[in-house]
Design an enzyme around this catalytic site. Sequence first.
Site, PDB file in Angstrom:
ATOM      1  N   ARG A  24       0.819  -1.223   0.000  1.00 43.75           N
ATOM      2  CA  ARG A  24       0.000   0.000   0.000  1.00 43.75           C
ATOM      3  C   ARG A  24       0.853   1.274   0.000  1.00 43.75           C
ATOM      4  O   ARG A  24       0.458   2.287   0.562  1.00 43.75           O
ATOM      5  CB  ARG A  24      -0.946   0.041   1.217  1.00 43.75           C
ATOM      6  N   ARG A  28      -3.287   6.779   1.007  1.00 45.54           N
ATOM      7  CA  ARG A  28      -3.819   8.000   1.621  1.00 45.54           C
ATOM      8  C   ARG A  28      -2.881   8.702   2.591  1.00 45.54           C
ATOM      9  O   ARG A  28      -3.134   9.831   2.982  1.00 45.54           O
ATOM     10  CB  ARG A  28      -5.144   7.696   2.328  1.00 45.54           C
ATOM     11  N   ARG A  37      -6.363  11.374  -6.223  1.00 42.46           N
ATOM     12  CA  ARG A  37      -7.621  10.661  -5.993  1.00 42.46           C
ATOM     13  C   ARG A  37      -8.804  11.630  -6.095  1.00 42.46           C
ATOM     14  O   ARG A  37      -9.831  11.301  -6.693  1.00 42.46           O
ATOM     15  CB  ARG A  37      -7.595  10.011  -4.613  1.00 42.46           C
ATOM     16  N   ASP A  74      -6.608  -2.574  -7.337  1.00 45.42           N
ATOM     17  CA  ASP A  74      -7.178  -3.208  -6.147  1.00 45.42           C
ATOM     18  C   ASP A  74      -7.551  -4.636  -6.464  1.00 45.42           C
ATOM     19  O   ASP A  74      -7.855  -4.962  -7.621  1.00 45.42           O
ATOM     20  CB  ASP A  74      -8.410  -2.445  -5.656  1.00 45.42           C
ATOM     21  N   TYR A 150     -15.018 -11.495  -0.039  1.00 39.30           N
ATOM     22  CA  TYR A 150     -15.698 -10.232  -0.372  1.00 39.30           C
ATOM     23  C   TYR A 150     -16.874 -10.464  -1.306  1.00 39.30           C
ATOM     24  O   TYR A 150     -17.922  -9.828  -1.185  1.00 39.30           O
ATOM     25  CB  TYR A 150     -14.707  -9.243  -1.017  1.00 39.30           C
TER      26      TYR A 150
HETATM   27  O1  CP3 Z   1       0.016  -1.896  -2.402  1.00 36.24           O
HETATM   28  C1  CP3 Z   1      -0.267  -0.972  -3.166  1.00 36.24           C
HETATM   29  O2  CP3 Z   1       0.095   0.210  -2.966  1.00 36.24           O
HETATM   30  C2  CP3 Z   1      -1.002  -1.282  -4.453  1.00 36.24           C
HETATM   31  C3  CP3 Z   1      -2.407  -0.984  -4.430  1.00 36.24           C
HETATM   32  C4  CP3 Z   1      -3.339  -1.838  -3.592  1.00 36.24           C
HETATM   33  C5  CP3 Z   1      -4.538  -1.328  -3.043  1.00 36.24           C
HETATM   34  N1  CP3 Z   1      -5.225  -2.361  -2.505  1.00 36.24           N
HETATM   35  C6  CP3 Z   1      -4.953   0.074  -3.111  1.00 36.24           C
HETATM   36  C7  CP3 Z   1      -6.057   0.538  -2.257  1.00 36.24           C
HETATM   37  C8  CP3 Z   1      -3.300  -3.205  -3.288  1.00 36.24           C
HETATM   38  C9  CP3 Z   1      -2.213  -4.229  -3.572  1.00 36.24           C
HETATM   39  C10 CP3 Z   1      -4.503  -3.511  -2.608  1.00 36.24           C
HETATM   40  C11 CP3 Z   1      -4.836  -4.879  -2.160  1.00 36.24           C
HETATM   41  C12 CP3 Z   1      -6.058  -5.107  -1.401  1.00 36.24           C
HETATM   42  N2  CP3 Z   1      -7.275  -4.479  -1.524  1.00 36.24           N
HETATM   43  C13 CP3 Z   1      -6.202  -6.141  -0.448  1.00 36.24           C
HETATM   44  C14 CP3 Z   1      -5.162  -7.141  -0.061  1.00 36.24           C
HETATM   45  C15 CP3 Z   1      -4.118  -6.559   0.825  1.00 36.24           C
HETATM   46  C16 CP3 Z   1      -4.655  -5.997   2.121  1.00 36.24           C
HETATM   47  O3  CP3 Z   1      -4.431  -4.787   2.311  1.00 36.24           O
HETATM   48  O4  CP3 Z   1      -5.224  -6.732   2.904  1.00 36.24           O
HETATM   49  C17 CP3 Z   1      -7.524  -6.072   0.035  1.00 36.24           C
HETATM   50  C18 CP3 Z   1      -8.153  -6.970   1.095  1.00 36.24           C
HETATM   51  C19 CP3 Z   1      -8.187  -5.032  -0.668  1.00 36.24           C
HETATM   52  C20 CP3 Z   1      -9.607  -4.621  -0.565  1.00 36.24           C
HETATM   53  C21 CP3 Z   1      -9.729  -3.228  -0.137  1.00 36.24           C
HETATM   54  N3  CP3 Z   1      -9.423  -2.147  -0.930  1.00 36.24           N
HETATM   55  C22 CP3 Z   1     -10.185  -2.746   1.099  1.00 36.24           C
HETATM   56  C23 CP3 Z   1     -10.617  -3.619   2.269  1.00 36.24           C
HETATM   57  C24 CP3 Z   1     -10.177  -1.359   1.021  1.00 36.24           C
HETATM   58  C25 CP3 Z   1     -10.725  -0.404   2.048  1.00 36.24           C
HETATM   59  C26 CP3 Z   1      -9.851  -0.291   3.240  1.00 36.24           C
HETATM   60  C27 CP3 Z   1      -8.946   0.875   3.056  1.00 36.24           C
HETATM   61  O5  CP3 Z   1      -7.757   0.752   3.355  1.00 36.24           O
HETATM   62  O6  CP3 Z   1      -9.457   1.920   2.637  1.00 36.24           O
HETATM   63  C28 CP3 Z   1      -9.647  -0.988  -0.228  1.00 36.24           C
HETATM   64  C29 CP3 Z   1      -9.412   0.374  -0.749  1.00 36.24           C
HETATM   65  C30 CP3 Z   1      -8.034   0.689  -1.206  1.00 36.24           C
HETATM   66  N4  CP3 Z   1      -7.238  -0.112  -1.973  1.00 36.24           N
HETATM   67  C31 CP3 Z   1      -7.359   1.925  -0.981  1.00 36.24           C
HETATM   68  C32 CP3 Z   1      -6.126   1.828  -1.632  1.00 36.24           C
HETATM   69  C33 CP3 Z   1      -5.056   2.881  -1.731  1.00 36.24           C
HETATM   70  C34 CP3 Z   1      -7.927   3.101  -0.249  1.00 36.24           C
HETATM   71  C35 CP3 Z   1      -8.967   3.735  -1.111  1.00 36.24           C
HETATM   72  C36 CP3 Z   1      -8.961   5.231  -1.046  1.00 36.24           C
HETATM   73  O7  CP3 Z   1      -8.076   5.852  -1.648  1.00 36.24           O
HETATM   74  O8  CP3 Z   1      -9.884   5.757  -0.405  1.00 36.24           O
END
Ligand code: CP3
Length: 342
Positions: A24, A28, A37, A74, A150
């Site tokens: 990640r 943010r 974003r 994602d 999910y």
């Molecule tokens: O690692 C990276 O920087 C690459 C991008 C990436 C994102 N999500 C961006 C993201 C990767 C590899 C993921 C994987 C992901 N997404 C997983 C597996 C890894 C983990 O973190 O457990 C899972 C379970 C998800 C599903 C997901 N996406 C959730 C549960 C959420 C909401 C929780 C949160 O942190 O906001 C997201 C949103 C998400 N994916 C964001 C980002 C940068 C935040 C969204 C925003 O900008 O508001």
Amino acid sequence: LAGKLVALLDGGAPLSPPPVWMMRQAGRYLPEYRAVRDQAGSFLNLCFNPELAAEVTMQPIRRFGFDAAILFSDILVVPHALGQFVAFEAGEGPRLTPLHELGRLSALRDELHADVVGKVYEAVRLIRATLPPDVDLLGFCGAPWTVATYMVAGRGGDDQIAAKLMAAREPDMFASLIDRLVDASIIYLVEQLRAGVDAVQIFDTWAGTLDPASFERWVIAPLAKIVAGVRAKVPNARIIAFPKGGAQHIDKLVSQTAVNGFGLDWTADSKQVRVANRGRAVLQGNLDPITLIAGGKALDQAIDNVLDNFSGERLIFNLGHGIRPETPIEHVERMIARVRGT
Ligand code: CP3
């Protein structure tokens, strides 16, 4: 010319200092990410805009000089591209139409929607063209078990219960969902590799919630199929597994899947892991992301512990899970400097 992750994943000797990146790392906690974003309007718009997705992928590379970039996208892009409604509500996490409301599996597309995943492959090509050659680019997908949790529940959190109940009550149906995700993941990863990623990581965030037999059935077996399927099309494809909470299964998982790398969260016992792994998989991890929020001596100590625990191993330094939005940027700088001894 390739970078340090590629060298390690291709069987190279341990590196000191180890290469470093963060799960990640585009997110943010960075003001420049929040600005893009907002410009994109929504998280999914950002994922499906190749130029903007490439831009946010590059941001942490420019700011911190990480050894690897990870494609900005994602794991829920795959259910979206299979025709399931996915949305990200601010502060609430993802929401999907739960599988039972969809009229079950028959409502899903047979193949990933080309227009949707095409944007992802285009982002990969843009990133690879911009990234310095010695910075490796990682692609990724979610593992079938985690993506299924999910898809079935329609949300994250504690709701792996819904997927577990489906696996228990309707095992054939659940198995066919997992099989569909295996097939989609193979194509998705192969196309990312063809577009220019150097390696792929398979995120199994909820692997640690399964009993050992279910772990073999829903984590290891699908992963073995994905690895074999990807390497049938892209020989020697570099693949990192991240079964969060599943480090105790490393011997079985590495033996049965032949992944090149294994991601560890902070709960992993480094001695047990080293003994069980026997130097086969590159180990990646495993700083507790909370220590990165804390900073100071606690952070320094936690970093040193990771370096000590895995000294002499083929290590990629990383967090044990994604960086949290409230993390101070200076702590990230401090972490990188300490890992590199600069
Ligand atoms: O690692 C990276 O920087 C690459 C991008 C990436 C994102 N999500 C961006 C993201 C990767 C590899 C993921 C994987 C992901 N997404 C997983 C597996 C890894 C983990 O973190 O457990 C899972 C379970 C998800 C599903 C997901 N996406 C959730 C549960 C959420 C909401 C929780 C949160 O942190 O906001 C997201 C949103 C998400 N994916 C964001 C980002 C940068 C935040 C969204 C925003 O900008 O508001």
